[in-house]
Design a protein around this motif. Structure first.
Motif, PDB file in Angstrom:
ATOM      1  N   GLU A  59      -7.839  -3.470  14.659  1.00 10.43           N
ATOM      2  CA  GLU A  59      -7.776  -2.107  14.115  1.00 10.43           C
ATOM      3  C   GLU A  59      -6.331  -1.619  14.092  1.00 10.43           C
ATOM      4  O   GLU A  59      -5.914  -0.946  13.153  1.00 10.43           O
ATOM      5  N   LYS A  60      -5.574  -1.979  15.114  1.00 12.80           N
ATOM      6  CA  LYS A  60      -4.162  -1.577  15.175  1.00 12.80           C
ATOM      7  C   LYS A  60      -3.392  -2.161  13.995  1.00 12.80           C
ATOM      8  O   LYS A  60      -2.596  -1.465  13.365  1.00 12.80           O
ATOM      9  N   ASP A  61      -3.616  -3.438  13.687  1.00 11.85           N
ATOM     10  CA  ASP A  61      -2.932  -4.070  12.551  1.00 11.85           C
ATOM     11  C   ASP A  61      -3.332  -3.424  11.234  1.00 11.85           C
ATOM     12  O   ASP A  61      -2.504  -3.271  10.332  1.00 11.85           O
ATOM     13  N   LYS A  62      -4.588  -3.035  11.098  1.00 11.14           N
ATOM     14  CA  LYS A  62      -5.066  -2.412   9.865  1.00 11.14           C
ATOM     15  C   LYS A  62      -4.409  -1.054   9.623  1.00 11.14           C
ATOM     16  O   LYS A  62      -4.418  -0.557   8.500  1.00 11.14           O
ATOM     17  N   GLU A  63      -3.834  -0.466  10.676  1.00  9.73           N
ATOM     18  CA  GLU A  63      -3.188   0.839  10.570  1.00  9.73           C
ATOM     19  C   GLU A  63      -1.666   0.738  10.653  1.00  9.73           C
ATOM     20  O   GLU A  63      -0.975   1.742  10.704  1.00  9.73           O
ATOM     21  N   ASP A  64      -1.140  -0.481  10.648  1.00  7.42           N
ATOM     22  CA  ASP A  64       0.298  -0.730  10.754  1.00  7.42           C
ATOM     23  C   ASP A  64       0.862  -0.923   9.346  1.00  7.42           C
ATOM     24  O   ASP A  64       0.649  -1.955   8.715  1.00  7.42           O
ATOM     25  N   LEU A  65       1.581   0.080   8.854  1.00  9.68           N
ATOM     26  CA  LEU A  65       2.066   0.060   7.476  1.00  9.68           C
ATOM     27  C   LEU A  65       2.989  -1.124   7.210  1.00  9.68           C
ATOM     28  O   LEU A  65       2.904  -1.761   6.156  1.00  9.68           O
ATOM     29  N   GLN A  66       3.854  -1.459   8.146  1.00  8.90           N
ATOM     30  CA  GLN A  66       4.750  -2.598   7.969  1.00  8.90           C
ATOM     31  C   GLN A  66       3.940  -3.894   7.833  1.00  8.90           C
ATOM     32  O   GLN A  66       4.164  -4.690   6.925  1.00  8.90           O
ATOM     33  N   TYR A  67       2.991  -4.086   8.722  1.00  8.34           N
ATOM     34  CA  TYR A  67       2.148  -5.287   8.702  1.00  8.34           C
ATOM     35  C   TYR A  67       1.339  -5.377   7.406  1.00  8.34           C
ATOM     36  O   TYR A  67       1.310  -6.415   6.750  1.00  8.34           O
ATOM     37  N   ILE A  68       0.705  -4.274   7.032  1.00  8.49           N
ATOM     38  CA  ILE A  68      -0.127  -4.262   5.825  1.00  8.49           C
ATOM     39  C   ILE A  68       0.740  -4.481   4.579  1.00  8.49           C
ATOM     40  O   ILE A  68       0.334  -5.201   3.653  1.00  8.49           O
ATOM     41  N   SER A  69       1.939  -3.918   4.562  1.00  8.41           N
ATOM     42  CA  SER A  69       2.839  -4.124   3.421  1.00  8.41           C
ATOM     43  C   SER A  69       3.241  -5.589   3.312  1.00  8.41           C
ATOM     44  O   SER A  69       3.307  -6.152   2.212  1.00  8.41           O
ATOM     45  N   GLU A  70       3.516  -6.219   4.455  1.00  9.66           N
ATOM     46  CA  GLU A  70       3.863  -7.646   4.458  1.00  9.66           C
ATOM     47  C   GLU A  70       2.685  -8.483   3.965  1.00  9.66           C
ATOM     48  O   GLU A  70       2.863  -9.427   3.195  1.00  9.66           O
ATOM     49  N   ARG A  71       1.474  -8.128   4.389  1.00  3.47           N
ATOM     50  CA  ARG A  71       0.279  -8.837   3.923  1.00  3.47           C
ATOM     51  C   ARG A  71       0.104  -8.658   2.406  1.00  3.47           C
ATOM     52  O   ARG A  71      -0.248  -9.595   1.693  1.00  3.47           O
ATOM     53  N   TYR A  72       0.362  -7.463   1.914  1.00  3.71           N
ATOM     54  CA  TYR A  72       0.279  -7.174   0.478  1.00  3.71           C
ATOM     55  C   TYR A  72       1.227  -8.076  -0.297  1.00  3.71           C
ATOM     56  O   TYR A  72       0.886  -8.628  -1.341  1.00  3.71           O
ATOM     57  N   LEU A  73       2.441  -8.233   0.241  1.00  2.00           N
ATOM     58  CA  LEU A  73       3.470  -9.025  -0.442  1.00  2.00           C
ATOM     59  C   LEU A  73       3.217 -10.531  -0.390  1.00  2.00           C
ATOM     60  O   LEU A  73       3.893 -11.285  -1.085  1.00  2.00           O
ATOM     61  N   GLU A  74       2.243 -10.967   0.388  1.00  4.82           N
ATOM     62  CA  GLU A  74       1.886 -12.389   0.400  1.00  4.82           C
ATOM     63  C   GLU A  74       1.318 -12.819  -0.955  1.00  4.82           C
ATOM     64  O   GLU A  74       1.502 -13.963  -1.368  1.00  4.82           O
ATOM     65  N   ASN A  75       0.637 -11.908  -1.638  1.00  3.66           N
ATOM     66  CA  ASN A  75      -0.007 -12.243  -2.918  1.00  3.66           C
ATOM     67  C   ASN A  75       0.423 -11.341  -4.066  1.00  3.66           C
ATOM     68  O   ASN A  75      -0.151 -11.417  -5.155  1.00  3.66           O
ATOM     69  N   ASN A  76       1.378 -10.456  -3.805  1.00  7.80           N
ATOM     70  CA  ASN A  76       1.862  -9.528  -4.821  1.00  7.80           C
ATOM     71  C   ASN A  76       3.378  -9.460  -4.730  1.00  7.80           C
ATOM     72  O   ASN A  76       3.959  -9.825  -3.715  1.00  7.80           O
ATOM     73  N   THR A  77       4.005  -8.941  -5.763  1.00  4.64           N
ATOM     74  CA  THR A  77       5.463  -8.833  -5.783  1.00  4.64           C
ATOM     75  C   THR A  77       5.911  -7.481  -5.231  1.00  4.64           C
ATOM     76  O   THR A  77       5.097  -6.553  -5.109  1.00  4.64           O
ATOM     77  N   LYS A  78       7.200  -7.378  -4.953  1.00  6.17           N
ATOM     78  CA  LYS A  78       7.763  -6.092  -4.534  1.00  6.17           C
ATOM     79  C   LYS A  78       7.599  -5.065  -5.649  1.00  6.17           C
ATOM     80  O   LYS A  78       7.340  -3.895  -5.375  1.00  6.17           O
ATOM     81  N   THR A  79       7.722  -5.508  -6.887  1.00  5.64           N
ATOM     82  CA  THR A  79       7.522  -4.603  -8.024  1.00  5.64           C
ATOM     83  C   THR A  79       6.097  -4.068  -8.031  1.00  5.64           C
ATOM     84  O   THR A  79       5.875  -2.880  -8.293  1.00  5.64           O
ATOM     85  N   ASP A  80       5.122  -4.933  -7.715  1.00  5.45           N
ATOM     86  CA  ASP A  80       3.726  -4.484  -7.622  1.00  5.45           C
ATOM     87  C   ASP A  80       3.588  -3.396  -6.561  1.00  5.45           C
ATOM     88  O   ASP A  80       2.904  -2.382  -6.780  1.00  5.45           O
ATOM     89  N   LEU A  81       4.222  -3.609  -5.407  1.00  2.00           N
ATOM     90  CA  LEU A  81       4.134  -2.627  -4.317  1.00  2.00           C
ATOM     91  C   LEU A  81       4.808  -1.314  -4.714  1.00  2.00           C
ATOM     92  O   LEU A  81       4.261  -0.239  -4.465  1.00  2.00           O
ATOM     93  N   ILE A  82       5.955  -1.395  -5.346  1.00  2.00           N
ATOM     94  CA  ILE A  82       6.640  -0.175  -5.797  1.00  2.00           C
ATOM     95  C   ILE A  82       5.778   0.571  -6.804  1.00  2.00           C
ATOM     96  O   ILE A  82       5.610   1.793  -6.711  1.00  2.00           O
ATOM     97  N   ASN A  83       5.204  -0.149  -7.761  1.00  2.00           N
ATOM     98  CA  ASN A  83       4.337   0.502  -8.754  1.00  2.00           C
ATOM     99  C   ASN A  83       3.130   1.155  -8.091  1.00  2.00           C
ATOM    100  O   ASN A  83       2.728   2.267  -8.455  1.00  2.00           O
ATOM    101  N   PHE A  84       2.554   0.470  -7.101  1.00  2.00           N
ATOM    102  CA  PHE A  84       1.433   1.038  -6.362  1.00  2.00           C
ATOM    103  C   PHE A  84       1.866   2.327  -5.654  1.00  2.00           C
ATOM    104  O   PHE A  84       1.192   3.354  -5.739  1.00  2.00           O
ATOM    105  N   LEU A  85       3.002   2.264  -4.941  1.00  2.00           N
ATOM    106  CA  LEU A  85       3.492   3.439  -4.211  1.00  2.00           C
ATOM    107  C   LEU A  85       3.815   4.586  -5.155  1.00  2.00           C
ATOM    108  O   LEU A  85       3.539   5.752  -4.848  1.00  2.00           O
ATOM    109  N   LYS A  86       4.380   4.274  -6.306  1.00  2.00           N
ATOM    110  CA  LYS A  86       4.704   5.333  -7.269  1.00  2.00           C
ATOM    111  C   LYS A  86       3.438   6.034  -7.759  1.00  2.00           C
ATOM    112  O   LYS A  86       3.431   7.253  -7.919  1.00  2.00           O
TER     113      LYS A  86
END
Length: 189
Positions: A59-86
């Protein structure tokens, strides 16, 4: 002691500074037709958008923004993450209160928010304001009347390089602080 009426006159005359926090974007709607995420909601939305399998994560990892962002970037690009955040932090609809507050001739506006709610409200009200984030020189702030100073970072200026340092780290710190404040409020009330 300054009275409320006197404070209002200073604001109307352009001699007051406004400080905004997470409550300011309450009632605003982002580009996903959702309210802006607070605290752990952003992690949950990243997990959903990235189709991240968190079934074996704590549960702690699921609420850790750094960890979740790193997991996101395993299968997505930084551009994908920026577009999502925007999409998460770009305003599409405003409340009447946001429109009114932004129409005031503020000397300067300081905000801990990453979103562009105050920029969008100002634009709708035809008030020109420059946005300044932590990457800019503080002297720029003092020269710009009516500027919006994003203390932690600003979604409108985020780049791929920011994901590794300023933007994500300051976002994590700010979200952790909001979570701590929410827990403290629950304990007090």
């Amino acid at each position: 002691n300054m009275r409320l009426e006197e404070s209002i006159m200073h604001a109307i005359d352009g001699n007051a500074v406004l400080f905004l926090g997470a409550g300011f974007n309450s009632g605003a709607i982002n580009f996903n037709d959702e309210r802006f995420p607070l605290g752990n909601e952003l992690c949950q939305r990243i997990i959903e958008d990235g189709n991240i399998d968190v079934s074996e994560d704590s549960e702690k990892d699921k609420e850790d923004l750094q960890y979740i962002s790193e997991r996101y970037l395993e299968n997505n690009t930084k551009t994908d993450l920026i577009n999502f955040l925007k999409k998460q932090f770009t305003c599409k609809k405003l409340s009447d209160a946001q429109k009114i507050i932004s129409s005031i001739n503020w000397k300067r506006i300081y905000t801990t928010n990453y979103d562009d709610t105050i920029e969008y409200a100002s634009k709708i009200g035809e008030v020109q304001r420059d946005s300044i984030d932590p990457k800019k020189n503080y002297a720029d702030v003092l020269r710009k009347k009516g500027a919006i100073i994003h203390i932690n970072g600003y979604i409108g200026n985020v780049t791929e390089d920011d994901l590794d340092d300023t933007f994500m780290n300051s976002m994590i710190t700010a979200l952790e602080k909001r979570i701590d404040e929410a827990h403290m409020k629950k304990k007090i009330s």
